[in-house]
Scaffold this motif. Structure first.
Motif, PDB file in Angstrom:
ATOM      1  N   CYS A 397       0.584  -1.033  -0.217  1.00 32.64           N
ATOM      2  CA  CYS A 397      -0.067   0.298   0.021  1.00 32.64           C
ATOM      3  C   CYS A 397       0.832   0.915   0.124  1.00 32.64           C
ATOM      4  O   CYS A 397       1.360   1.306   0.956  1.00 32.64           O
ATOM      5  N   ALA A 398       1.182   1.574  -0.964  1.00 31.90           N
ATOM      6  CA  ALA A 398       2.166   3.643  -1.158  1.00 31.90           C
ATOM      7  C   ALA A 398       1.116   4.175  -0.533  1.00 31.90           C
ATOM      8  O   ALA A 398      -0.407   4.243  -0.649  1.00 31.90           O
ATOM      9  N   LEU A 399       1.466   4.976   0.474  1.00 31.41           N
ATOM     10  CA  LEU A 399       1.276   5.955   0.675  1.00 31.41           C
ATOM     11  C   LEU A 399       2.094   7.109   0.124  1.00 31.41           C
ATOM     12  O   LEU A 399       3.048   7.830   0.027  1.00 31.41           O
ATOM     13  N   VAL A 400       0.767   7.730  -0.584  1.00 30.80           N
ATOM     14  CA  VAL A 400       0.858   9.042  -1.764  1.00 30.80           C
ATOM     15  C   VAL A 400       1.038   9.905  -0.839  1.00 30.80           C
ATOM     16  O   VAL A 400      -0.124  10.248  -0.993  1.00 30.80           O
ATOM     17  N   LEU A 401       2.074  10.748  -0.815  1.00 31.87           N
ATOM     18  CA  LEU A 401       1.735  13.024  -0.150  1.00 31.87           C
ATOM     19  C   LEU A 401       1.813  13.100  -1.370  1.00 31.87           C
ATOM     20  O   LEU A 401       2.489  13.051  -3.354  1.00 31.87           O
ATOM     21  N   ARG A 402       0.985  14.638  -1.107  1.00 38.45           N
ATOM     22  CA  ARG A 402       1.070  15.175  -2.326  1.00 38.45           C
ATOM     23  C   ARG A 402       0.454  16.141  -1.275  1.00 38.45           C
ATOM     24  O   ARG A 402       0.156  17.188  -1.031  1.00 38.45           O
ATOM     25  N   ASP A 403       1.559  17.639  -2.131  1.00 36.62           N
ATOM     26  CA  ASP A 403       1.038  18.711  -2.189  1.00 36.62           C
ATOM     27  C   ASP A 403       1.171  19.056   0.091  1.00 36.62           C
ATOM     28  O   ASP A 403       1.217  20.097   0.113  1.00 36.62           O
ATOM     29  N   LEU A 404       2.916  18.894  -0.079  1.00 34.55           N
ATOM     30  CA  LEU A 404       2.846  19.010   1.264  1.00 34.55           C
ATOM     31  C   LEU A 404       3.931  20.023   1.547  1.00 34.55           C
ATOM     32  O   LEU A 404       5.009  20.315   1.393  1.00 34.55           O
ATOM     33  N   PRO A 405       3.675  21.148   2.279  1.00 35.24           N
ATOM     34  CA  PRO A 405       4.556  21.623   2.328  1.00 35.24           C
ATOM     35  C   PRO A 405       5.825  21.639   2.882  1.00 35.24           C
ATOM     36  O   PRO A 405       5.614  20.891   4.207  1.00 35.24           O
ATOM     37  N   ALA A 418       4.514  12.283  -3.487  1.00 30.58           N
ATOM     38  CA  ALA A 418       6.229  11.548  -3.505  1.00 30.58           C
ATOM     39  C   ALA A 418       4.958   9.843  -3.784  1.00 30.58           C
ATOM     40  O   ALA A 418       4.878   9.937  -2.738  1.00 30.58           O
ATOM     41  N   SER A 419       5.373   8.736  -4.483  1.00 26.65           N
ATOM     42  CA  SER A 419       4.909   7.599  -4.535  1.00 26.65           C
ATOM     43  C   SER A 419       6.495   6.808  -3.457  1.00 26.65           C
ATOM     44  O   SER A 419       5.582   6.119  -2.963  1.00 26.65           O
ATOM     45  N   ALA A 420       6.590   6.911  -3.079  1.00 25.49           N
ATOM     46  CA  ALA A 420       7.937   6.329  -1.913  1.00 25.49           C
ATOM     47  C   ALA A 420       7.503   7.148  -0.631  1.00 25.49           C
ATOM     48  O   ALA A 420       7.272   8.258  -0.266  1.00 25.49           O
ATOM     49  N   ASP A 421       7.364   6.391   0.717  1.00 26.44           N
ATOM     50  CA  ASP A 421       7.284   6.244   2.185  1.00 26.44           C
ATOM     51  C   ASP A 421       8.573   7.782   2.353  1.00 26.44           C
ATOM     52  O   ASP A 421       9.281   7.528   2.102  1.00 26.44           O
ATOM     53  N   LEU A 422       7.629   8.359   2.841  1.00 25.87           N
ATOM     54  CA  LEU A 422       8.880   9.708   3.096  1.00 25.87           C
ATOM     55  C   LEU A 422       8.970   9.423   4.370  1.00 25.87           C
ATOM     56  O   LEU A 422       8.185   8.934   5.645  1.00 25.87           O
ATOM     57  N   GLU A 431      13.796  12.310   3.263  1.00 21.31           N
ATOM     58  CA  GLU A 431      14.447  10.251   3.121  1.00 21.31           C
ATOM     59  C   GLU A 431      13.530   9.691   2.647  1.00 21.31           C
ATOM     60  O   GLU A 431      12.400   9.706   3.200  1.00 21.31           O
ATOM     61  N   PHE A 432      13.721   8.587   1.476  1.00 25.05           N
ATOM     62  CA  PHE A 432      12.056   8.002   0.775  1.00 25.05           C
ATOM     63  C   PHE A 432      13.243   6.412   1.403  1.00 25.05           C
ATOM     64  O   PHE A 432      14.242   5.969   1.683  1.00 25.05           O
ATOM     65  N   ALA A 433      11.163   6.061   1.280  1.00 23.86           N
ATOM     66  CA  ALA A 433      11.981   4.146   1.018  1.00 23.86           C
ATOM     67  C   ALA A 433      10.647   3.635   0.891  1.00 23.86           C
ATOM     68  O   ALA A 433      10.025   4.230   0.261  1.00 23.86           O
ATOM     69  N   SER A 434      11.500   3.005  -0.161  1.00 21.21           N
ATOM     70  CA  SER A 434      10.620   1.908  -1.799  1.00 21.21           C
ATOM     71  C   SER A 434      11.127   0.832  -2.459  1.00 21.21           C
ATOM     72  O   SER A 434      12.705   0.662  -1.770  1.00 21.21           O
ATOM     73  N   ARG A 435      10.861  -0.345  -2.183  1.00 22.63           N
ATOM     74  CA  ARG A 435      10.859  -1.458  -2.644  1.00 22.63           C
ATOM     75  C   ARG A 435      11.005  -0.983  -4.294  1.00 22.63           C
ATOM     76  O   ARG A 435      11.449  -2.075  -5.252  1.00 22.63           O
ATOM     77  N   VAL A 436      10.124  -0.102  -5.385  1.00 21.59           N
ATOM     78  CA  VAL A 436       9.778  -0.624  -6.790  1.00 21.59           C
ATOM     79  C   VAL A 436      10.905   1.144  -6.525  1.00 21.59           C
ATOM     80  O   VAL A 436      10.953   1.869  -6.105  1.00 21.59           O
ATOM     81  N   PRO A 437      10.699   1.344  -8.056  1.00 20.00           N
ATOM     82  CA  PRO A 437      10.859   3.048  -8.470  1.00 20.00           C
ATOM     83  C   PRO A 437       9.869   3.865  -7.836  1.00 20.00           C
ATOM     84  O   PRO A 437       9.103   3.556  -8.079  1.00 20.00           O
ATOM     85  N   SER A 438      10.423   5.117  -7.747  1.00 18.67           N
ATOM     86  CA  SER A 438       9.767   6.241  -7.290  1.00 18.67           C
ATOM     87  C   SER A 438       9.601   7.596  -7.891  1.00 18.67           C
ATOM     88  O   SER A 438      10.398   7.737  -9.103  1.00 18.67           O
ATOM     89  N   THR A 439       8.489   8.222  -7.626  1.00 20.46           N
ATOM     90  CA  THR A 439       8.617   9.590  -9.092  1.00 20.46           C
ATOM     91  C   THR A 439       8.165  10.686  -7.291  1.00 20.46           C
ATOM     92  O   THR A 439       7.547  10.212  -6.368  1.00 20.46           O
ATOM     93  N   PRO A 456      15.882   1.221  -5.317  1.00 19.24           N
ATOM     94  CA  PRO A 456      17.561   1.067  -4.109  1.00 19.24           C
ATOM     95  C   PRO A 456      17.778  -0.269  -3.910  1.00 19.24           C
ATOM     96  O   PRO A 456      17.127  -1.256  -4.267  1.00 19.24           O
ATOM     97  N   GLU A 457      18.787  -0.549  -3.845  1.00 21.91           N
ATOM     98  CA  GLU A 457      19.341  -2.095  -3.916  1.00 21.91           C
ATOM     99  C   GLU A 457      19.723  -1.789  -1.927  1.00 21.91           C
ATOM    100  O   GLU A 457      19.642  -0.891  -1.491  1.00 21.91           O
ATOM    101  N   LEU A 458      19.800  -2.897  -1.961  1.00 20.24           N
ATOM    102  CA  LEU A 458      19.783  -2.905  -0.322  1.00 20.24           C
ATOM    103  C   LEU A 458      21.390  -2.536   0.077  1.00 20.24           C
ATOM    104  O   LEU A 458      21.935  -3.348  -0.452  1.00 20.24           O
ATOM    105  N   GLY A 459      21.706  -1.150   1.150  1.00 19.67           N
ATOM    106  CA  GLY A 459      22.938  -1.110   1.309  1.00 19.67           C
ATOM    107  C   GLY A 459      23.366  -0.214   0.363  1.00 19.67           C
ATOM    108  O   GLY A 459      25.155   0.584   0.626  1.00 19.67           O
TER     109      GLY A 459
END
Length: 862
Positions: A397-405, A418-422, A431-439, A456-459
């Motif tokens: 479940c992607a937690l998609v952020l939009r329009d965050l000041p 941000a499709s990656a997790d902030l 800083e974000f986290a994701s297992r898949v490509p991010s926008t 990203p790869e591990l490490g």
């Protein structure tokens, strides 16, 4: 540490607020009574390393009151010490002292002897029960009161009762009021909550002032309808100025994210930190068809296994904790609404996704992928951002952020997408986290800049700089397993362990398995009536001249022998059983308590909460009469008039299926004998009224037992369903009297397990006769070990250091369904391993020759 004099906890619209810190709270169940004391500190540290800031802790009444008036708060019963360790670990605690806890624990923690007290009614506003609860609260509540958050301790809330909306409490308001007043009387001033198991707010809280509703959600993780249901409850409690507290739910963080974006401010998945039911503490429950034994291995797939293995969800835990921590009050003060940002998805997703409108600006939208393949979702255009496709990881479940000041983080501009997790934001960047490509899209002095970043790869995080005019942002995307907690700890996912060692060398001991000391009773007493609250009870009686027996209400594991010849075991959860005697003169029975019912289920007698254990009542069948015919039929509104038809039971009008019909007749009873009415072939529950007194009879136990003189007028009302093979039989009964009974409570078995004795060295496999039992000593390699057993037609109880590790039942057609965890694993904690495990092995009848083939011992990661 916070100064105790200034520490506060309050309950408001944004949740449980600790020291004015508004943050969505992640809470793991961690139960001291399911772990050796020696591992408490390590398990608390493992939870802390996942980023979870709280644990919830049951306090089982019958774990501390081991017999009437005998209290134990020492050793691994020392809940005060556990709470102190939680505080030292920086974990807040939601304490759940019951009196009823469920938790798949023996009797739901209600002491089994309560049912022996005349007139006492469990979980009711009834003086005898409340007096017993007062005794328990007098012990438990002071321990919690002195460890409250505002007094320098860890307890931030106290839950009263548990899922009361599942139970038929007659005056809920009076009952919860009594519990509330007891808690307050002991100085509890942190919030009081009561959880709803099936969404009934008043059913769980009684509508009592000062008791806040909480919710236990157990949805199908793949259901597309989760968000709409959760938003409804968020709206209900929000209208009262209260937060949505989820005190139990599933373990998968995909589901937890969906709850978070639907308005939950407390997320307490059950059971993230698994444990183990040592001793005779599992319950019997209604997870079967119905009926089932809960396993000693207590595991629903949470992020920590019963033996301490860290599973893959630990990384997801750290990411979600970091996301909640980064957004802080903006998240907990947010309003949940249905999402409008999602245009389309290539995968199965929510039927009504949720968006949180953040306090201070911006939104978070949950975009689930409910399938096991990666996919994409298309987000609607927003201002000068066009429709945008984002990548979705499998079952996520992607937690998609939009329009965050970003000004609140000391950064310029706005995070437009941000499709990656902030997981972090500050003057150093995002800083974000994701297992898949991010926008990622950022807006600054020169408009919107959109970047697409590789997974990203591990490490090896993906690092980039984004510029918009004079504004600059450092963006770093981490693999989820590289996300740290605030104290910079990384939870390590456990590596696969070595192959288990096979143990075939044993010593067969010349030790008795029973004391042989018996007492005389006219009728077989309940186990609890002779002091066996957990353990075994042995019965013996003469059965000369009896052709067939009827056993009513026996539970849990029943082993019978006629003239020393063992019969197949049975575990029928109190259902009535017929036993041919075949000319034998003596009946022996051993009845072992697996556990008392932790839920309340009327389909079988042994699943009713408060039901007793033991052999039940034993009757000789004196005569049998077919009474399937000569029933008069009343179809109610379908009735055409008098005279009533006379038909066989259930044999009436196949055009009127599903409609109620009542069948009446007098039974041929003699007025002095007891009888049993057997509704053979009953397909659906029916109501039976005997001499004006009604009860419901289930197809799982289609028997009605009639006291002497009863049964002259019987009415059976059932929804009509024409079937073949149905029938009714009336059995005249005579009680079997004069019993010799040996009580063998758990402490007596533990004492036997520690006796010294000579023995003979053997090599497994070990063969036994049906009904034979023996003690074995098996040498075990050092360290923590998972034991497994191979064989058939045997039951094994394993003991170390004066503790029962647990029981397994191998390959037997009579074995009931096991639920809750791994029924074949027993755990020796490292601190308990003396190098030898003592086994009590019993052969059972009904299949191949009983055989214990081998024992294996696998290392555990303690």
């Amino acid at each position: 540490m916070t100064d105790p004099s200034t520490a506060t906890v309050r309950l408001g619209r944004s949740g449980l607020v600790l020291d004015d810190r508004e943050e969505a709270l992640l809470c793991a169940s961690l139960f001291y009574f399911r772990l050796p004391r020696e591992v408490w500190e390590a398990r608390l540290a493992q939870v802390r390393a996942t980023g979870y800031r709280a644990i919830d802790v049951y306090l089982p009444w019958n774990f501390h009151e081991t017999a009437p008036g005998e209290w134990d708060f020492e050793g691994r019963h020392d809940v005060g010490a556990f709470l102190d360790l939680a505080h030292e670990a920086g974990l807040a605690v939601i304490a759940r002292p019951g009196p009823y806890i469920c938790s798949e624990w023996d009797g739901g923690a209600l002491p089994s002897w309560l049912a022996l007290e005349d007139g006492l009614r469990l979980r009711q506003a009834e003086p005898k029960f409340l007096a017993q609860v007062q005794r328990w609260f007098d012990q438990a509540m002071p321990l919690l009161a002195e460890r409250q958050w505002g007094r320098g301790g860890s307890v931030i809330a106290v839950q009263l009762e548990n899922e009361l909306d599942f139970f038929d409490t007659h005056d809920r308001h009076a009952y919860l009021t009594a519990l509330r007043d007891m808690a307050i009387g002991h100085g509890i001033d942190v919030p009081l909550v009561a959880c709803a198991g099936q969404g009934d707010l008043i059913g769980s809280t009684g509508g009592v002032e000062g008791v806040a509703p909480a919710f236990n959600f157990y949805p199908d993780d793949r259901s597309p309808f989760v968000e709409a249901e959760v938003r409804r409850y968020a709206d209900l409690v929000g209208a009262k100025g209260l937060p949505l507290l989820v005190t139990e739910t599933n373990r998968a963080h995909t589901t937890l994210r969906r709850l978070l974006v639907s308005g939950a401010t407390l997320l307490a998945p059950y059971l993230q930190a698994s444990g183990y039911d040592f001793g005779y503490t599992p319950s019997v429950g209604n997870w079967g068809d119905p009926g089932g034994f809960m396993t000693h291995d207590y595991d629903f797939g949470g992020y920590l296994s019963p033996v301490g293995e860290s599973r893959s969800e630990t990384a997801e835990a750290r990411v979600l904790a970091a996301f909640a921590r980064t957004l802080g009050p903006a998240l907990t003060r947010a309003e949940a609404t249905s999402a409008e940002a999602l245009v389309d998805a290539t995968v199965s997703t929510s039927a009504s996704a949720s968006t949180l409108v953040l306090d201070g600006g911006g939104t978070v939208t949950g975009v689930p992928n409910l399938g096991d393949e990666a996919g994409t979702a298309t987000l609607a255009a927003s201002g000068d951002l066009p429709e945008t496709a984002i990548a979705l990881a499998p079952f996520s479940c992607a937690l998609v952020l939009r329009d965050l000041p970003l000004a609140g983080f000391g950064l310029p501009g706005t995070l437009r997408l941000a499709s990656a997790d902030l997981v972090g934001a500050g003057s150093q960047g995002l800083e974000f986290a994701s297992r898949v490509p991010s926008t990622i899209a950022l807006e600054g002095a020169d408009g919107v800049k959109l970047v697409e970043l590789d997974a990203p790869e591990l490490g090896a995080p993906v690092l980039t700089e984004v510029y918009s005019g004079g504004d600059r942002w450092t963006v770093e995307v981490f693999h989820p397993e590289d996300v740290a907690t605030p104290d910079d700890t990384l939870g390590v996912i456990s590596e696969p362990l070595p192959e288990p060692e096979i143990l075939t060398v044993a010593t067969r001991l010349d030790l008795e398995t029973r004391s042989g000391e018996t007492t005389a009773h006219e009728f077989p007493p309940a186990s609890e009536a002779v002091g066996v609250y957990r353990g075994r009870t042995h019965y013996a009686a003469a059965v000369d001249g009896i052709a067939e027996l009827l056993i009513e209400g026996a539970g849990d594991i029943v082993d019978l022998a006629l003239d020393g010849s063992a019969l197949p075991s049975f575990a029928k959860f109190g259902a009535t059983v017929r036993i041919p005697v075949g000319g034998a003169s003596r009946l022996d029975a051993t009845v072992e308590t697996w556990g008392h019912a932790n839920f309340d289920d009327s389909r079988l007698p042994g699943l009713a909460i408060g039901s007793l254990r033991g052999l039940g009542r034993v009757w000789a069948i004196a005569s049998s009469e077919d009474i399937a015919s000569l029933w008069t039929v009343d179809g109610g509104e379908q009735w055409a008039g008098e005279p009533a038809p006379v038909r066989t039971l259930a044999g009436w009008s196949s055009t009127r299926i599903g409609r109620p019909a009542t069948y009446r007749r007098a039974l041929p009873v003699d007025g002095t004998s007891g009888y049993a009415l057997h509704l053979d072939g009953l397909q659906t529950p029916c109501e039976i009224t005997v001499d004006g007194v009604s009860s419901i009879v289930s197809p799982n136990d289609p028997w009605v037992h009639l006291a002497p003189g009863a049964g002259r007028e019987v009415a059976i009302t059932m929804s009509h369903w024409p079937v073949d093979g149905g029938g009714a039989t009336l059995l005249r009964l005579e009680a079997v009297r004069d019993w010799q009974v040996e009580a063998q409570a758990d402490d007596a078995l533990l004492e036997l397990s520690q006796k010294d004795g000579s023995g003979t060295g053997i090599e497994l496999p070990l063969e036994l006769a049906p009904g034979e039992e023996t003690w074995l000593d098996v040498a075990v390699p050092s360290g923590g070990r998972s034991l497994r057993f191979e064989g058939e037609q045997v039951r094994v109880s394993a003991f170390v250091r004066g503790e029962l590790l647990g029981r397994v039942w191998l390959d037997d057609a009579a074995r009931p369904k096991f639920t809750g965890g791994d029924p074949g694993r027993l755990w020796i904690p490292e601190s308990w391993n003396t190098g030898t495990v003592r086994l009590l092995v019993r052969g059972t009848a009904g299949g191949d020759r009983p055989r214990l083939a081998s024992v294996s011992a696998a290392a555990t990661p303690e």
